[in-house]
Design a protein around this motif. Structure first.
Motif, mmCIF file in Angstrom:
data_model
loop_
_atom_site.group_PDB
_atom_site.id
_atom_site.type_symbol
_atom_site.label_atom_id
_atom_site.label_comp_id
_atom_site.label_asym_id
_atom_site.label_seq_id
_atom_site.Cartn_x
_atom_site.Cartn_y
_atom_site.Cartn_z
ATOM 1 N N VAL A 171 0.856 -1.191 0.000
ATOM 2 C CA VAL A 171 0.000 0.000 0.000
ATOM 3 C C VAL A 171 0.892 1.241 0.000
ATOM 4 O O VAL A 171 1.760 1.395 0.856
ATOM 5 N N GLY A 172 0.673 2.098 -0.953
ATOM 6 C CA GLY A 172 1.533 3.270 -1.121
ATOM 7 C C GLY A 172 2.647 3.022 -2.106
ATOM 8 O O GLY A 172 3.301 3.976 -2.547
ATOM 9 N N ARG A 173 2.888 1.756 -2.454
ATOM 10 C CA ARG A 173 3.925 1.413 -3.431
ATOM 11 C C ARG A 173 3.282 0.924 -4.730
ATOM 12 O O ARG A 173 3.260 1.625 -5.728
ATOM 13 N N LEU A 174 2.773 -0.312 -4.701
ATOM 14 C CA LEU A 174 2.080 -0.827 -5.877
ATOM 15 C C LEU A 174 0.584 -0.533 -5.837
ATOM 16 O O LEU A 174 -0.091 -0.594 -6.864
ATOM 17 N N VAL A 175 0.064 -0.252 -4.669
ATOM 18 C CA VAL A 175 -1.366 0.024 -4.505
ATOM 19 C C VAL A 175 -1.529 1.444 -3.971
ATOM 20 O O VAL A 175 -0.857 1.843 -3.019
ATOM 21 N N ALA A 176 -2.414 2.215 -4.620
ATOM 22 C CA ALA A 176 -2.626 3.602 -4.211
ATOM 23 C C ALA A 176 -3.174 3.680 -2.800
ATOM 24 O O ALA A 176 -3.860 2.768 -2.320
ATOM 25 N N ASP A 177 -2.899 4.786 -2.133
ATOM 26 C CA ASP A 177 -3.374 4.973 -0.762
ATOM 27 C C ASP A 177 -4.905 4.931 -0.676
ATOM 28 O O ASP A 177 -5.456 4.533 0.339
ATOM 29 N N ASN A 178 -5.577 5.334 -1.765
ATOM 30 C CA ASN A 178 -7.039 5.337 -1.759
ATOM 31 C C ASN A 178 -7.640 4.085 -2.413
ATOM 32 O O ASN A 178 -8.844 4.010 -2.628
ATOM 33 N N PHE A 179 -6.798 3.127 -2.769
ATOM 34 C CA PHE A 179 -7.212 1.848 -3.359
ATOM 35 C C PHE A 179 -7.990 2.037 -4.676
ATOM 36 O O PHE A 179 -8.791 1.185 -5.047
ATOM 37 N N GLU A 180 -7.686 3.117 -5.401
ATOM 38 C CA GLU A 180 -8.374 3.346 -6.673
ATOM 39 C C GLU A 180 -7.482 3.090 -7.876
ATOM 40 O O GLU A 180 -7.913 3.256 -9.012
ATOM 41 N N SER A 181 -6.246 2.683 -7.626
ATOM 42 C CA SER A 181 -5.346 2.345 -8.733
ATOM 43 C C SER A 181 -4.221 1.460 -8.206
ATOM 44 O O SER A 181 -3.971 1.406 -6.998
ATOM 45 N N THR A 182 -3.573 0.775 -9.142
ATOM 46 C CA THR A 182 -2.390 -0.024 -8.800
ATOM 47 C C THR A 182 -1.330 0.214 -9.863
ATOM 48 O O THR A 182 -1.622 0.715 -10.959
ATOM 49 N N ILE A 183 -0.102 -0.137 -9.515
ATOM 50 C CA ILE A 183 1.033 0.112 -10.410
ATOM 51 C C ILE A 183 1.614 -1.208 -10.903
ATOM 52 O O ILE A 183 1.715 -2.184 -10.154
#
Length: 797
Positions: A171-183
């Motif tokens: 979370v904060g790395r591959l997953v956005a803090d708001n859980f609305e996108s991933t990397i």
């Protein structure tokens, strides 16, 4: 009936003393030389059209800097070396915990996996097996892939996915803090491991656009894709090169119109343009034969070659028009023009070339490539515009309209030149010098704020509203882990990287960096050990500390994430996530780390800077900072020596060089005020502005000296100088300015910055040669001594 002026000219031309060997060689073999030019132009033109865009990560970094040497030595041992792309897949409505989103993410991950240039072993996504979760239970450690076994997109499996993500460190790395996108994180090979071919940034960027962004955004309207990384930035820069063709066309049209307005002669318009275009084709053809391509930085050099060619072509047209107005035939006028111009012309162009070649001292290959390209371009101009141009004009000549234009505008121009000659008047010259001193003071004051490196977030090479910078802003706003990563490498003997003293030293450095301005967070093997030690103690924060027992340490790092330790345990990275990559931030952090390294490295562990994209930029900034002053000193030294060898006078050198110094200082002040840092893109401007700007002073001073040696007073000599070459010098400044001013509208910001700065330097150098040079001459030159010295030298011959 013969023309007396013509007869006089013929006698003058056939005098062995007056007729240089080079002139006889060229004009006595006109037909043969022109045929050779034609054949060579066809050959080099064929190669020019085949030149390809060229970009490389390694060519844009200072390979000889200790940071980069350390990084490349350990490139197989660590991740985050700087050459990667991050692809953020955003759910426009809802969050990532939907069957549709996860299915799209899986397809995008698979597509990225097969892109050419991607290091598949390092690819990271929620769908790759190297992204895992770990937790401690009453039964011990449990873990697995983030995607749960048997995932089917059902509500239960999505809930299990949510729990796995929360238990992971993503979370904060591959997953956005708001859980609305991933990397999707995709490291890149610099060279294809199978073929050895270098990475094609243009093709990769196009593939990211067509196979990833366009394809999946079209398939799923609820998906937005954001892509950042060095490769994507370079790809966008290469794409922006396409707009250069429009600027080239606009420049040629504007230059042609101005040339005709200046000369009122079709031949005097088309031949300089043709000669300058031939020079560009020769330059590009030679570059291709030498194995060079066109990278985003050197692609602007052909513009400079064309503009410089036109500026020297104007001198030829001007000189021929004056001789033709006296009644000389085309051949005689061409020879007289060549004789008057080839020495100052060659001197000016050699000064240009050496100004460019000073860039070779900068240990960054793209800047060295730019220096080579510009140096070749100037060498070509010596041949095309000082030889080819007069030869063609010797057959065509200045048209009657051009001759009539010179004759009709003589009186009107004389009134203007008479007024401007007062720049050398004893009452006006001190005022000019006072104004120059005031400008110098203001320039020195404002240039104190000039910074090295990037001054803004994102990619400063591109516009703030470019797609790349908007994508970068999205990732900054939605992820707590910065994209600006500095990697400190900790080297140890084999199997020693997990020893307590090593981890303790890393932990101490992390604490210092956590209290350093500009640092967002840090991560290392020490964090893993402390976290697991706490977990083994029922999550009690009192036990969030490095164990001193080596057996316990070994147990805590058994499940260390990939990338935090190499295979033989001889190297472990310490990741420093920065708030931005501004020059001040990088300098502050690297200074803190270097101080710590000096005090804490020993036989057990050695801290090394630096990898990561921030490490690369820190090294680049340091190289540019050290090279800037050395480059300026060298370019001015070369220009001064060349001027001294030509004019044999320190006073003459001062008259020519001082206006250039004023322009350089004012240009740096403008950079500081406009927030333009000194970096790879803007550093060459300083050398280019000085190298090309000296042309004006050389042409003005060479004429002024000639009239002074004839015994004319300074103001009268300067009036005659303006009559003979003033219009050409002023037109040259305007032509050079037009050659670069169109860059201001480029979608590539560094091209716009270069265009603005060069436009200012070209015009202001012209103003300096017309306005400040005669004022300096009033105080520095001693015409009576110059005449006496010349007569003494003549008597000794």
């Amino acid at each position: 009936m013969s023309n007396p002026k013509h007869d006089k000219g013929e006698h003058y031309l056939t005098s062995p003393k007056a007729e240089p060997f080079l002139e006889r060689l060229i004009f006595n073999n006109r037909a043969v030389i022109l045929v050779a030019f034609f054949i060579l132009t066809l050959f080099l033109g064929y190669n020019a059209v085949k030149i390809q865009p060229d970009a490389s990560f390694e060519r844009m970094i200072p390979l000889e800097h200790p940071y980069i040497v350390n990084m490349l030595d350990h490139r197989e041992d660590i991740e985050n070396l700087g050459n990667f792309v991050r692809i953020a897949v955003e759910a426009k409505e809802g969050d990532i915990f939907s069957k549709e989103y996860m299915a799209t993410l899986e397809k995008i991950t698979d597509e990225v996996f097969y892109l050419d240039g991607v290091d598949r072993s390092g690819l990271k996504s929620l769908w790759t097996p190297n992204v895992r979760w770990v937790e401690v239970t009453e039964r011990g450690f449990q873990g697995g892939t983030v995607i749960p076994d048997g995932y089917d997109g059902s509500r239960d499996s999505l809930e299990q996915l949510r729990q796995n993500i929360l238990r992971s460190s993503e979370v904060g790395r591959l997953v956005a803090d708001n859980f609305e996108s991933t990397i999707i994180y995709a490291p890149l090979y610099e060279k294809n491991p199978e073929t050895g071919e270098p990475l094609d940034y243009s093709n990769l960027s196009q593939a990211l656009e067509t196979k990833i962004r366009q394809k999946f955004e079209d398939q799923n309207p609820n998906i937005d894709i954001h892509i950042v990384g060095f490769a994507k930035k370079v790809g966008d820069l290469i794409e922006g090169i396409a707009s250069i063709a429009w600027f080239a066309g606009i420049t040629i049209v504007l230059t042609t119109i101005l040339l005709f307005w200046y000369s009122r002669c079709i031949a005097g318009t088309l031949v300089p343009v043709l000669s300058s275009i031939i020079a560009v084709f020769w330059q590009l053809g030679i570059l291709r034969l030498l194995g060079y391509g066109m990278d985003p930085y050197s692609v602007l050099v052909p513009f400079l070659v064309f503009a410089i060619g036109i500026s020297h072509g104007v001198q030829v047209v001007n000189a021929m028009a004056i001789e033709a107005a006296k009644g000389f035939d085309p051949l005689t006028a061409a020879r007289l023009a060549f004789r008057a111009l080839y020495i100052p012309g060659i001197l000016a162009l050699i000064s240009d070339a050496f100004g460019f070649l000073t860039l070779l001292f900068i240990e960054i290959d793209v800047i060295r490539d730019l220096a080579v390209a510009a140096g070749i371009g100037v060498a070509v101009i010596i041949v095309t515009n000082l030889v080819l141009h007069p030869l063609i004009m010797s057959y065509i000549g200045i048209t009657k309209g051009g001759v009539k234009h010179v004759q009709n505008h003589g009186e009107k121009q004389d009134r203007k030149w008479r007024v401007m000659s007062y720049f050398s008047h004893p009452g006006v010259a001190p005022v000019s010098l006072l104004i120059a001193l005031m400008g110098l003071g203001l320039g020195i004051y404002y240039k104190q704020d000039l910074k090295v490196g990037d001054l803004d977030q994102g990619a400063p090479e591109l516009r703030a509203d470019s797609r790349y910078n908007l994508d970068n802003k999205f990732i900054i706003d939605n992820y707590s882990t910065s994209a600006d990563i500095l990697v400190v490498m900790v080297a140890t003997p084999e199997e020693e990287c997990t020893r307590y003293p090593v981890l303790r030293a890393m932990d101490t450095l992390q604490w210092e960096l956590a209290n350093t301005p500009g640092v967002q967070s840090t991560a290392s093997l020490a964090d893993v050990s402390k976290t697991v030690a706490k977990a083994l103690s029922e999550g009690n924060w009192k036990w969030y500390e490095l164990p001193r027992n080596q057996t316990i340490i070994n147990a805590t790092i058994r499940e260390a994430p990939p990338g935090l330790i190499n295979t033989d345990c001889s190297l472990t990275p310490l990741l420093v996530f920065l708030e931005d990559h501004k020059a001040e931030t990088l300098r502050t952090v690297t200074d803190r780390v270097e101080t710590y390294i000096a005090e804490n490295s020993n036989d057990q562990h050695t801290f090394k800077l630096a990898a990561g994209n921030a490490g690369v930029e820190a090294a680049t900034n340091e190289v540019i900072s050290k090279a800037k002053n050395m480059m300026l000193v060298f370019v001015y030294a070369v220009v001064s020596v060349l001027c001294f060898l030509t004019f044999r006078s320190i006073r003459a050198v001062a008259c020519v060089v001082i206006p250039l110094v004023l322009t350089s200082i004012l240009a740096e002040a403008i950079m500081a005020v406009m927030g333009i840092g000194i970096k790879v893109a803007t550093l060459p401007v300083i050398a280019l502005g000085v190298g090309i700007g000296v042309d004006y002073g050389i042409y003005i001073y060479s004429k002024l000296e000639r009239y002074l040696l004839e015994g004319k007073p300074l103001q009268e000599a300067y009036f005659e100088t303006l009559r003979s070459t003033g219009k050409a010098v002023m037109f040259t400044g305007v032509t050079l300015g037009i050659g670069v001013v169109t860059w201001i509208f480029s979608p590539i910001k560094f091209q716009a910055d270069m265009g603005l700065l060069l436009f200012f330097m070209f015009l202001w150098n012209m103003v300096g040669s017309i306005w400040l040079l005669p004022a300096l001459a009033r105080f520095l030159l001693r015409p009576d001594r110059m005449v006496a010295k010349a007569r003494e030298a003549e008597s000794k011959r």
